[in-house]
Every structure is written in C-alpha cells, then in structure tokens.
Design a protein around this motif. Structure first.
Motif, mmCIF file in Angstrom:
data_model
loop_
_atom_site.group_PDB
_atom_site.id
_atom_site.type_symbol
_atom_site.label_atom_id
_atom_site.label_comp_id
_atom_site.label_asym_id
_atom_site.label_seq_id
_atom_site.Cartn_x
_atom_site.Cartn_y
_atom_site.Cartn_z
ATOM 1 N N THR A 8 0.715 -1.176 -0.196
ATOM 2 C CA THR A 8 -0.060 -0.047 0.153
ATOM 3 C C THR A 8 0.847 1.171 0.063
ATOM 4 O O THR A 8 0.482 2.246 -0.575
ATOM 5 C CB THR A 8 -0.950 -0.024 1.069
ATOM 6 O OG1 THR A 8 -0.234 -0.339 2.551
ATOM 7 C CG2 THR A 8 -2.084 -0.913 1.174
ATOM 8 N N TYR A 9 2.139 1.179 0.494
ATOM 9 C CA TYR A 9 3.025 2.300 0.674
ATOM 10 C C TYR A 9 3.528 2.671 -0.722
ATOM 11 O O TYR A 9 3.485 3.635 -1.396
ATOM 12 C CB TYR A 9 4.206 1.980 1.487
ATOM 13 C CG TYR A 9 5.234 3.062 1.391
ATOM 14 C CD1 TYR A 9 5.080 4.297 2.167
ATOM 15 C CD2 TYR A 9 6.441 2.860 0.679
ATOM 16 C CE1 TYR A 9 6.118 5.287 2.054
ATOM 17 C CE2 TYR A 9 7.369 4.064 0.486
ATOM 18 C CZ TYR A 9 7.310 4.979 1.188
ATOM 19 O OH TYR A 9 8.069 6.059 1.110
ATOM 20 N N ALA A 10 3.881 1.517 -1.526
ATOM 21 C CA ALA A 10 4.413 1.492 -2.770
ATOM 22 C C ALA A 10 3.142 2.015 -3.850
ATOM 23 O O ALA A 10 3.360 2.904 -4.658
ATOM 24 C CB ALA A 10 4.552 0.228 -3.331
ATOM 25 N N ASP A 11 2.007 1.646 -3.526
ATOM 26 C CA ASP A 11 0.645 2.485 -4.163
ATOM 27 C C ASP A 11 0.782 3.738 -3.932
ATOM 28 O O ASP A 11 0.571 4.579 -4.854
ATOM 29 C CB ASP A 11 -0.544 1.789 -4.052
ATOM 30 C CG ASP A 11 -0.798 0.271 -4.461
ATOM 31 O OD1 ASP A 11 0.065 -0.100 -5.238
ATOM 32 O OD2 ASP A 11 -1.525 -0.577 -3.677
ATOM 33 N N ALA A 12 0.981 4.286 -2.618
ATOM 34 C CA ALA A 12 0.617 5.631 -2.299
ATOM 35 C C ALA A 12 1.845 6.491 -3.101
ATOM 36 O O ALA A 12 1.470 7.494 -3.619
ATOM 37 C CB ALA A 12 0.824 5.796 -0.909
ATOM 38 N N VAL A 13 3.091 6.011 -3.043
ATOM 39 C CA VAL A 13 4.252 6.630 -3.564
ATOM 40 C C VAL A 13 4.046 6.664 -5.468
ATOM 41 O O VAL A 13 4.278 7.769 -5.871
ATOM 42 C CB VAL A 13 5.453 5.945 -3.585
ATOM 43 C CG1 VAL A 13 6.695 6.547 -4.245
ATOM 44 C CG2 VAL A 13 5.802 6.139 -2.116
ATOM 45 N N SER A 14 3.545 5.421 -5.822
ATOM 46 C CA SER A 14 2.986 5.676 -7.307
ATOM 47 C C SER A 14 2.084 6.738 -7.595
ATOM 48 O O SER A 14 2.163 7.286 -8.530
ATOM 49 C CB SER A 14 2.454 4.130 -7.891
ATOM 50 O OG SER A 14 2.144 4.150 -9.005
ATOM 51 N N TYR A 112 -5.003 12.882 -5.648
ATOM 52 C CA TYR A 112 -5.052 12.781 -3.898
ATOM 53 C C TYR A 112 -5.927 11.591 -3.456
ATOM 54 O O TYR A 112 -5.502 10.991 -2.729
ATOM 55 C CB TYR A 112 -5.715 14.032 -3.804
ATOM 56 C CG TYR A 112 -6.378 14.200 -2.324
ATOM 57 C CD1 TYR A 112 -5.657 14.616 -1.286
ATOM 58 C CD2 TYR A 112 -7.644 13.738 -1.977
ATOM 59 C CE1 TYR A 112 -6.041 14.909 -0.100
ATOM 60 C CE2 TYR A 112 -8.232 13.635 -0.706
ATOM 61 C CZ TYR A 112 -7.321 14.391 0.138
ATOM 62 O OH TYR A 112 -7.700 14.316 1.389
ATOM 63 N N GLU A 113 -6.996 11.247 -4.203
ATOM 64 C CA GLU A 113 -7.822 10.190 -3.682
ATOM 65 C C GLU A 113 -6.953 9.017 -3.615
ATOM 66 O O GLU A 113 -7.144 8.046 -2.579
ATOM 67 C CB GLU A 113 -9.108 10.163 -4.427
ATOM 68 C CG GLU A 113 -9.992 9.118 -3.799
ATOM 69 C CD GLU A 113 -11.478 9.031 -4.444
ATOM 70 O OE1 GLU A 113 -12.222 8.164 -4.302
ATOM 71 O OE2 GLU A 113 -11.592 9.815 -5.431
ATOM 72 N N GLY A 114 -6.361 8.371 -4.766
ATOM 73 C CA GLY A 114 -5.633 7.238 -4.713
ATOM 74 C C GLY A 114 -4.518 7.338 -3.512
ATOM 75 O O GLY A 114 -4.312 6.159 -2.901
ATOM 76 N N ALA A 115 -3.770 8.463 -3.665
ATOM 77 C CA ALA A 115 -2.583 8.356 -2.661
ATOM 78 C C ALA A 115 -3.196 8.251 -1.062
ATOM 79 O O ALA A 115 -2.477 7.690 -0.198
ATOM 80 C CB ALA A 115 -1.905 9.509 -3.009
ATOM 81 N N MET A 116 -4.237 8.923 -0.872
ATOM 82 C CA MET A 116 -4.760 9.251 0.245
ATOM 83 C C MET A 116 -5.110 7.619 1.040
ATOM 84 O O MET A 116 -5.148 7.207 2.122
ATOM 85 C CB MET A 116 -5.867 10.250 0.468
ATOM 86 C CG MET A 116 -6.279 10.719 1.801
ATOM 87 S SD MET A 116 -7.510 9.565 2.480
ATOM 88 C CE MET A 116 -8.909 10.124 1.766
ATOM 89 N N ASN A 117 -6.082 7.017 0.100
ATOM 90 C CA ASN A 117 -6.545 5.855 0.458
ATOM 91 C C ASN A 117 -5.399 4.647 0.709
ATOM 92 O O ASN A 117 -5.440 3.607 1.673
ATOM 93 C CB ASN A 117 -7.525 5.242 -0.534
ATOM 94 C CG ASN A 117 -8.804 6.082 -0.758
ATOM 95 O OD1 ASN A 117 -9.340 6.691 0.170
ATOM 96 N ND2 ASN A 117 -9.443 6.133 -1.942
ATOM 97 N N ALA A 118 -4.583 4.829 -0.111
ATOM 98 C CA ALA A 118 -3.257 3.854 -0.024
ATOM 99 C C ALA A 118 -2.432 4.223 1.310
ATOM 100 O O ALA A 118 -2.330 3.409 1.887
ATOM 101 C CB ALA A 118 -2.269 3.782 -1.394
ATOM 102 N N LEU A 119 -2.442 5.317 1.382
ATOM 103 C CA LEU A 119 -1.609 5.639 2.762
ATOM 104 C C LEU A 119 -2.307 5.495 3.990
ATOM 105 O O LEU A 119 -1.777 5.152 5.073
ATOM 106 C CB LEU A 119 -1.146 7.265 2.564
ATOM 107 C CG LEU A 119 -0.158 7.756 3.668
ATOM 108 C CD1 LEU A 119 1.005 7.017 3.642
ATOM 109 C CD2 LEU A 119 0.141 9.285 3.682
#
Length: 208
Positions: A8-14, A112-119
């Motif tokens: 999920t961290y990798a997703d947030a960074v992506s 924003y939304e994708g990074a926030m949900n992943a983080l």
C-alpha cells in the motif's frame, strides 16, 4: 501485515509520482531557487554589514566609505534588492503554494484520492516514512539549500568589503556551498513538484 503495508505504501508513492510535473526542468528550478536565496542573502547580509561592519572584518569602519569596494558592495545590494522586487509576484505565488496544503485539502488533484486511500491503509511507520520522503524531507532539503546559499552570500559580501584580499579557502567554501545548494535542489526537484499534494495527503491521513 508488513508485506501489506509495503504494497500500500508503494501504491501511495506511485500515485504521488503520477503528480510530478511533466517536462520538469530541474536545473532551471535549482537556479531560480538559488537566485532567490542569493538575492535575499545579499540584501540581508548587506544590511548586516552596514549595521555591524565588525562582523565582516571592518571594525569601526563605514562600509560606504571604503572606496571601490563600497561601490561594488552598494551595487550588489541594490541589484539583489531590485531582483527581489521584480520577482515579488513569483515569491508571493510560491508562498501561497506552500501555505495551501495547510489551509485546505487538495481533493481535486488527480493523485489525491488514490494516494490518500493507499496511505491510510499503511501502518504508522510507513506513513512516517512517506512524510520523511515526500513532505518533511523536501522541505528540510530546501532549508538546507537556503542556509548554504546564505553562507555563499555572506562570503561574497565579506570578500568585497575586504577588497577581495581573502584566502583561497574563502572562495573554495563559497563555491562549495553554492554547488551543494544547487545540487540539493536538483536532486529533490521532482519531490518539490509533488510536495503540495503529498503534504495534503499526509495531513488528511493523520487527521482522520
């Protein structure tokens, strides 16, 4: 759990990386920041030299009555002040961009939304890693670049008021400080371009 947080961290960074400005000119950004810091430093140290000449190797002297060094000194300060005045809109824009993620949520940003949900799905240590890498780290690097540039500005004023009769070490330190400041900004330019949304994402997560 560790593997899940890593993913999920990798997703947030992506998601955050997707927000990096296309065609970002790292060198141009570095020189603009360096120029702004140098101008501010020359004005600040220039005023400091007038108020406290002993701090620049001129105890008891009037820095405006040293002959040709005074002319160069005054010219540097005036040119630096003019550069800041001419750049006032860009400086105000940059200041507003820095304040923005602390004043509102950048929910309209595509990342924003994708990074926030992943983080939000990450464990706390991974969230702190995100903050260090994408929020706090870039700002610490900018502050470090500013201090290094102010050091260069101080040495320039010092050398001018000393009629350039200073050791080679002074020039070497000034050049090294300038080179390191520029290098820092070049290295973190990409993260500076995503800093607003990364900061907004992190603040949203920790305030949930």
């Amino acid at each position: 759990m560790v593997i899940s947080s890593r993913r999920t961290y990798a997703d947030a960074v992506s998601w955050i990386k997707h927000g990096e400005l296309e065609g970002l000119e790292r060198g141009a950004l570095a020189f603009r920041l360096f120029g702004a810091f140098l101008a501010a430093g020359l004005v600040g140290w220039g005023i400091g030299a007038y108020v406290s000449p002993e701090s620049f190797g001129q105890p008891g002297a009037d820095v405006l009555s040293l002959g040709w060094p005074s002319a160069i000194y005054a010219g540097l300060v005036l040119v630096a002040a003019a550069a800041l005045v001419l750049s006032r809109r860009r400086i105000a824009w940059a200041a507003a961009r820095i304040r923005e993620p602390y004043e509102r949520t950048l929910a309209e940003h595509p990342s924003y939304e994708g990074a926030m949900n992943a983080l939000a799905a990450c464990a706390r240590p991974w969230q702190l890693r995100f903050a260090l890498g994408w929020t706090w780290g870039p700002m610490i690097a900018v502050v470090a670049a500013a201090f290094l540039t102010f050091s260069t500005a101080y040495l320039i004023v010092y050398a001018v008021l000393s009629s350039f009769d200073v050791g080679w070490q002074t020039y070497a330190i000034g050049a090294a400080d300038a080179a390191l400041a520029l290098s820092l900004v070049v290295v973190i330019a990409g993260r500076l371009s995503t800093w607003r949304v990364a900061t907004s994402v992190y603040r949203s997560v920790i305030l949930m």
